[in-house]
Design a protein around this motif. Structure first.
Motif, PDB file in Angstrom:
ATOM      1  N   UNK A 221       0.824  -1.209   0.000  1.00  0.00           N
ATOM      2  CA  UNK A 221       0.000   0.000   0.000  1.00  0.00           C
ATOM      3  C   UNK A 221       0.863   1.265   0.000  1.00  0.00           C
ATOM      4  N   UNK A 222       1.976   1.191   0.709  1.00  0.00           N
ATOM      5  CA  UNK A 222       2.905   2.329   0.721  1.00  0.00           C
ATOM      6  C   UNK A 222       3.460   2.563  -0.674  1.00  0.00           C
ATOM      7  N   UNK A 223       3.865   1.492  -1.342  1.00  0.00           N
ATOM      8  CA  UNK A 223       4.399   1.614  -2.692  1.00  0.00           C
ATOM      9  C   UNK A 223       3.351   2.172  -3.643  1.00  0.00           C
ATOM     10  N   UNK A 224       2.123   1.693  -3.487  1.00  0.00           N
ATOM     11  CA  UNK A 224       1.041   2.169  -4.334  1.00  0.00           C
ATOM     12  C   UNK A 224       0.787   3.657  -4.123  1.00  0.00           C
ATOM     13  N   UNK A 225       0.791   4.077  -2.865  1.00  0.00           N
ATOM     14  CA  UNK A 225       0.571   5.498  -2.568  1.00  0.00           C
ATOM     15  C   UNK A 225       1.698   6.365  -3.116  1.00  0.00           C
ATOM     16  N   UNK A 226       2.936   5.892  -2.933  1.00  0.00           N
ATOM     17  CA  UNK A 226       4.084   6.651  -3.448  1.00  0.00           C
ATOM     18  C   UNK A 226       4.038   6.769  -4.956  1.00  0.00           C
ATOM     19  N   UNK A 227       3.637   5.670  -5.610  1.00  0.00           N
ATOM     20  CA  UNK A 227       3.549   5.694  -7.075  1.00  0.00           C
ATOM     21  C   UNK A 227       2.532   6.749  -7.531  1.00  0.00           C
ATOM     22  N   UNK A 228       1.398   6.793  -6.878  1.00  0.00           N
ATOM     23  CA  UNK A 228       0.373   7.768  -7.257  1.00  0.00           C
ATOM     24  C   UNK A 228       0.875   9.203  -7.061  1.00  0.00           C
ATOM     25  N   UNK A 229       1.581   9.418  -5.976  1.00  0.00           N
ATOM     26  CA  UNK A 229       2.101  10.758  -5.709  1.00  0.00           C
ATOM     27  C   UNK A 229       3.120  11.173  -6.766  1.00  0.00           C
ATOM     28  N   UNK A 230       4.042  10.265  -7.089  1.00  0.00           N
ATOM     29  CA  UNK A 230       5.056  10.585  -8.092  1.00  0.00           C
ATOM     30  C   UNK A 230       4.429  10.816  -9.464  1.00  0.00           C
ATOM     31  N   UNK A 231       3.422  10.019  -9.800  1.00  0.00           N
ATOM     32  CA  UNK A 231       2.758  10.195 -11.095  1.00  0.00           C
ATOM     33  C   UNK A 231       2.031  11.534 -11.145  1.00  0.00           C
ATOM     34  N   UNK A 232       1.380  11.900 -10.040  1.00  0.00           N
ATOM     35  CA  UNK A 232       0.650  13.171 -10.003  1.00  0.00           C
ATOM     36  C   UNK A 232       1.592  14.363 -10.105  1.00  0.00           C
ATOM     37  N   UNK A 233       2.802  14.231  -9.564  1.00  0.00           N
ATOM     38  CA  UNK A 233       3.769  15.327  -9.606  1.00  0.00           C
ATOM     39  C   UNK A 233       4.607  15.331 -10.886  1.00  0.00           C
ATOM     40  N   UNK A 234       4.399  14.343 -11.737  1.00  0.00           N
ATOM     41  CA  UNK A 234       5.186  14.273 -12.971  1.00  0.00           C
ATOM     42  C   UNK A 234       6.582  13.718 -12.763  1.00  0.00           C
ATOM     43  N   UNK A 235       6.834  13.092 -11.623  1.00  0.00           N
ATOM     44  CA  UNK A 235       8.143  12.479 -11.359  1.00  0.00           C
ATOM     45  C   UNK A 235       8.122  11.062 -11.924  1.00  0.00           C
ATOM     46  N   UNK A 236       8.227  10.980 -13.256  1.00  0.00           N
ATOM     47  CA  UNK A 236       7.943   9.739 -13.959  1.00  0.00           C
ATOM     48  C   UNK A 236       9.000   8.673 -13.760  1.00  0.00           C
ATOM     49  N   UNK A 237      10.244   9.051 -13.610  1.00  0.00           N
ATOM     50  CA  UNK A 237      11.276   8.035 -13.399  1.00  0.00           C
ATOM     51  C   UNK A 237      10.998   7.253 -12.119  1.00  0.00           C
ATOM     52  N   UNK A 238      10.645   7.971 -11.051  1.00  0.00           N
ATOM     53  CA  UNK A 238      10.301   7.302  -9.797  1.00  0.00           C
ATOM     54  C   UNK A 238       9.024   6.477  -9.956  1.00  0.00           C
ATOM     55  N   UNK A 239       8.011   7.059 -10.617  1.00  0.00           N
ATOM     56  CA  UNK A 239       6.744   6.353 -10.789  1.00  0.00           C
ATOM     57  C   UNK A 239       6.920   5.080 -11.616  1.00  0.00           C
ATOM     58  N   UNK A 240       7.694   5.154 -12.718  1.00  0.00           N
ATOM     59  CA  UNK A 240       7.901   3.972 -13.562  1.00  0.00           C
ATOM     60  C   UNK A 240       8.659   2.890 -12.798  1.00  0.00           C
ATOM     61  N   UNK A 241       9.639   3.294 -11.992  1.00  0.00           N
ATOM     62  CA  UNK A 241      10.380   2.315 -11.203  1.00  0.00           C
ATOM     63  C   UNK A 241       9.488   1.623 -10.185  1.00  0.00           C
ATOM     64  N   UNK A 242       8.633   2.418  -9.531  1.00  0.00           N
ATOM     65  CA  UNK A 242       7.719   1.832  -8.552  1.00  0.00           C
ATOM     66  C   UNK A 242       6.675   0.957  -9.231  1.00  0.00           C
ATOM     67  N   UNK A 243       6.232   1.325 -10.410  1.00  0.00           N
ATOM     68  CA  UNK A 243       5.267   0.503 -11.142  1.00  0.00           C
ATOM     69  C   UNK A 243       5.882  -0.852 -11.493  1.00  0.00           C
TER      70      UNK A 243
END
Length: 599
Positions: free
Chosen positions: A294-316
Motif C-alpha cells: 500500500x505504501x508503494x502504491x501510494x508513493x507511485x500515485x504521488x510521483x505520477x501526479x507530480x510528474x516524477x515519472x522516473x520514480x513512478x515507472x520504477x515503482x510501477x
C-alpha cells in the motif's frame, strides 16, 4: 615642498620684496643661475586645500659645481598625492595616475596651471600652481580626505547590540534600526549582532548604500512532531520524549536547531520508523507504514501526479513484479503514459530555430521511459513512434558531446538508421517534423531535411521557424552553388525566407544574423550592416550575431576592417560553446587579413 605661510607674506608688496631678496640670494650663491624657491608662496606642499596660486617647489638634488645650468623651456613638475594611485588633471586634461608611492611627473612649460587630483572614495582637491622657469625639478602635494558614509543597519530581532570591526557601536532601536556614522567605504568592515536568546551573527559589509539587514536565528526552537498513526512513542536522538496525542501531535521543547537530529517513532502493530531532521527544521511528520504494498502504491500515485515519472515507472515495475494482480495497475499505467506523452509534447513545443535542444540527461531519461512504456504497450504506435524519436535524440546528443571521432561517427550512423525508420510514418506534429528536418541537416542530408521542413510548412504555413529553416537551406545551397547567377538567385531566396520569418517574429535575432550574411555576400553592404546591428540589438550576447555583423563589415573591404575586427573579437570571446570549429577558423583567418591590412 609647499608649506603654508603667514598672511602678511601674501600681500603683493611683500611678495615682490621677498621675491627680489630671493633673486639676489640665488644669483650670489648659484653663480648667476636663476632658481625659484618657495619664498612668497602659500607653502611647500599643498595640503587638504591648495591656496590660490601656489608655486611648485624645487625637489632637492645634488648641485653640480663648475657647470653652468642650461636654461630649458619645460619644467618637470612632480605631483604628490596622498593617497597614491590618484588621477591627475592639469587644466582639465588627464595626465595620468600617481604611482604606488603617490608620485607622477608632469612636464610643463613655465606658467600658471590648475591642477586637480581625484580618486574614488576620496574628496577631490585642486588648486592653481605657478610653475617658474627653472632647471630644477618641482613638486606639489595634494592630500585627499576620505569620503565617509553613514551605515544603515537593520537587525531582526530589534534592540540587538551591534559591533563594527569588533567595536561596540550601539544597540538597534525598537524598530531594529541603527545608524553608524563616519564609516570609510575604502576599507573592509565586519558587522556583528548579538542579543539574548539568539545566535550571534557576523557578516562582511557588502554595500554602503541602502540598508544592511542582519537576521539572527533563535538559539533553540520548539519542534512540532506529527505522527501517523497517532499515540506513537517518539524518541529524539534515542532519548524518549513522550507519546503523541490522539491528534498525532507532540511538541519537543528546546531543540538545538543548528544540529541535525534523528527522530524515531514506534507503536504496537507497526514497524518502527526513523527519519532525519535537518538543521533549522521547526516541524516534522513521521508515518508508520503498515503494508509495504500500500505504501508503494501510494508513493507511485504521488510521483505520477507530480510528474516524477522516473520514480513512478520504477515503482510501477516493482509493483508489477511483487503484486501482478493489483487491480489498480491498468489505471495507474494509463495515468503514467498520459503524463509521459504530455511531458514529451510540451517539451517538443519548446523547439527553437535550429530544432529541439535538450540535455543529455533528459534525453536519456525520456528514452528509458519510452522503452519501458513500449514493453508494457507493445502495440501502441504512438508510444513506438516517440520511443524511436527519443532514442534518436539521445544518440544525437551523445554524438554532439563526444570527443572521439570514431565514437561520433558510429553514433551518427545510428542516428541515420533511426531517422530512416521514420520515412514510412505519416507524422502530423509540426514540432517533431521541424526537429527531424534539422536532424537530417546535421547528417548533411539537405534533401531529406527539405522534405521534413516542407511537411511542417504544410501544417503551419505562417510559422517563423519554418521560414527560417527554408532560408538556411537556401543559404547553404547558395554557398555550394558554382554558377554565379544561380548563386545570386539562391541568396535572394534565402533573404526572402529570412524576411518572412522576421515579419512573423519581429524579435528573431537568428534570422537577422543569417540575413545579414546573405546581404553581405551579395555586397549589399548597408542592408547587411543594418540587419547585423538589429541581430545584436536583440541578442547582444550572441556570438552568432557578432559573427554576422563582423562578416558584414568585412565584406565592405578595408573601410570596414576595424569594425569587423571588433565584432569578430567579440564573437570569439562569447562563442566558446556557441560557435563551431569552422566558424572559429573562419574568424581567425579573417583576423589575419585584417591585422595585416591595418598595419
Amino acid at each position: 615642498m609647499h608649506r603654508v605661510i603667514p598672511d602678511m607674506f601674501k600681500a603683493p608688496a611683500a611678495r615682490k620684496l621677498i621675491a627680489s631678496i630671493g633673486l639676489v640670494l640665488c644669483i650670489l650663491f648659484s653663480g648667476g643661475d636663476f632658481v625659484h624657491n618657495a619664498f612668497g608662496q602659500p607653502g611647500v606642499r599643498a595640503r587638504i586645500k591648495v591656496a590660490t596660486r601656489p608655486r611648485a617647489v624645487a625637489r632637492r638634488r645634488p648641485k653640480r659645481t663648475g657647470v653652468k645650468e642650461v636654461r630649458v623651456s619645460t619644467v618637470s613638475l612632480w605631483v604628490i598625492s596622498i593617497p597614491p594611485n590618484s588621477k591627475v588633471y592639469v587644466d582639465g586634461t588627464y595626465r595620468g595616475d600617481t604611482d604606488v608611492n603617490g608620485e607622477l611627473e608632469v612636464i610643463l612649460p613655465p606658467g600658471n596651471y590648475v591642477v586637480r587630483v581625484s580618486r574614488d572614495g576620496y574628496h577631490t582637491r585642486d588648486g592653481e600652481v605657478e610653475v617658474p622657469r627653472t632647471t630644477e625639478e618641482l613638486e606639489v602635494e595634494f592630500s585627499l580626505p576620505e569620503v565617509l558614509v553613514t551605515l544603515s543597519i537593520q537587525t531582526e530581532p530589534p534592540e540587538a547590540e551591534v559591533y563594527l570591526d569588533d567595536t561596540f557601536r550601539g544597540r538597534s532601536n525598537a524598530s531594529g534600526l541603527l545608524l553608524i556614522e563616519r564609516v570609510s567605504p575604502n576599507q573592509p568592515h565586519t558587522l556583528r549582532a548579538v542579543t539574548e536568546g539568539y545566535q550571534p551573527r557576523s557578516m562582511a559589509v557588502a554595500s554602503y548604500s541602502g540598508q544592511t539587514v542582519i537576521k539572527l536565528l533563535p538559539a533553540h526552537i520548539r519542534l512540532k512532531v506529527t505522527t501517523n498513526p497517532p499515540e506513537a512513542e517518539v524518541y529524539l536522538d534515542d532519548m524518549y520524549k513522550g507519546a503523541s496525542t490522539s491528534d498525532g501531535l507532540l511538541f519537543i521543547e528546546k531543540v538545538d536547531q543548528n544540529q541535525p537530529h534523528t527522530l524515531r517513532a514506534k507503536k504496537e502493530g507497526f514497524p518502527a520508523r526513523v527519519v532525519q531532521v535537518p538543521p533549522n527544521t521547526p516541524e516534522v511528520s513521521i508515518q508508520l507504514l503498515p503494508d509495504p504494498v500500500l505504501v508503494l502504491l501510494k508513493s507511485l500515485k504521488q510521483h505520477a501526479a507530480r510528474g516524477q515519472l522516473s520514480d513512478a515507472f520504477g515503482e510501477y515495475a516493482r509493483l508489477v513484479s511483487g503484486s501482478p494482480d493489483q487491480p489498480e495497475l491498468p489505471r495507474l499505467l494509463e495515468t503514467m503514459l498520459q503524463s509521459l506523452q504530455s511531458r514529451s509534447l510540451n517539451l517538443l513545443k519548446t523547439v527553437g530555430p535550429y530544432g529541439l535542444a535538450v540535455e543529455l540527461k533528459e534525453a536519456e531519461e525520456l528514452k528509458s521511459l519510452y522503452e519501458q512504456a513500449r514493453r508494457w504497450r507493445p502495440e501502441d504506435e504512438t508510444i513506438d513512434e516517440f520511443a524511436r524519436y527519443w532514442g534518436l535524440k539521445y544518440v544525437q546528443t551523445r554524438a554532439d558531446h563526444s570527443a572521439s571521432v570514431l565514437e561520433r561517427e558510429g553514433l551518427r550512423a545510428q542516428a541515420r538508421s533511426v531517422l530512416s525508420e521514420f520515412s514510412g510514418h505519416d507524422l502530423r506534429n509540426m514540432h517533431l517534423l521541424l526537429d527531424l528536418g534539422w536532424a537530417w541537416w546535421k547528417l548533411d542530408d539537405k534533401t531529406a531535411a527539405q522534405r521534413y521542413f516542407n511537411k511542417a510548412q504544410e501544417l503551419r504555413p505562417d510559422w517563423a521557424y519554418i521560414h527560417f529553416a527554408l532560408g538556411a537551406l537556401a543559404l547553404n545551397a547558395a554557398e555550394r552553388e558554382l554558377v554565379k547567377s544561380a548563386k545570386t538567385f539562391k541568396y535572394g531566396q534565402a533573404i526572402d525566407s529570412f524576411t518572412k520569418a522576421i515579419e512573423v517574429k519581429q524579435n528573431f535575432s537568428q534570422a537577422y544574423a543569417l540575413r545579414s550574411i546573405a546581404y553581405g555576400t551579395l555586397n549589399r553592404h548597408e542592408e547587411a550592416v543594418a540587419s547585423g546591428l538589429q541581430a545584436i540589438t536583440l541578442a547582444p550576447q550572441s556570438a552568432h550575431a557578432h559573427f554576422a555583423l563582423g562578416f558584414a563589415y568585412f565584406q565592405k573591404g578595408k573601410s570596414g576592417y576595424r569594425d569587423a575586427l571588433n565584432e569578430y573579437t567579440r564573437a570569439l570571446s562569447l562563442g566558446e560553446s556557441e560557435l563551431d570549429e569552422a566558424a572559429k577558423t573562419t574568424i581567425q583567418q579573417r583576423l589575419v587579413i585584417i591585422n595585416k591590412a591595418l598595419k
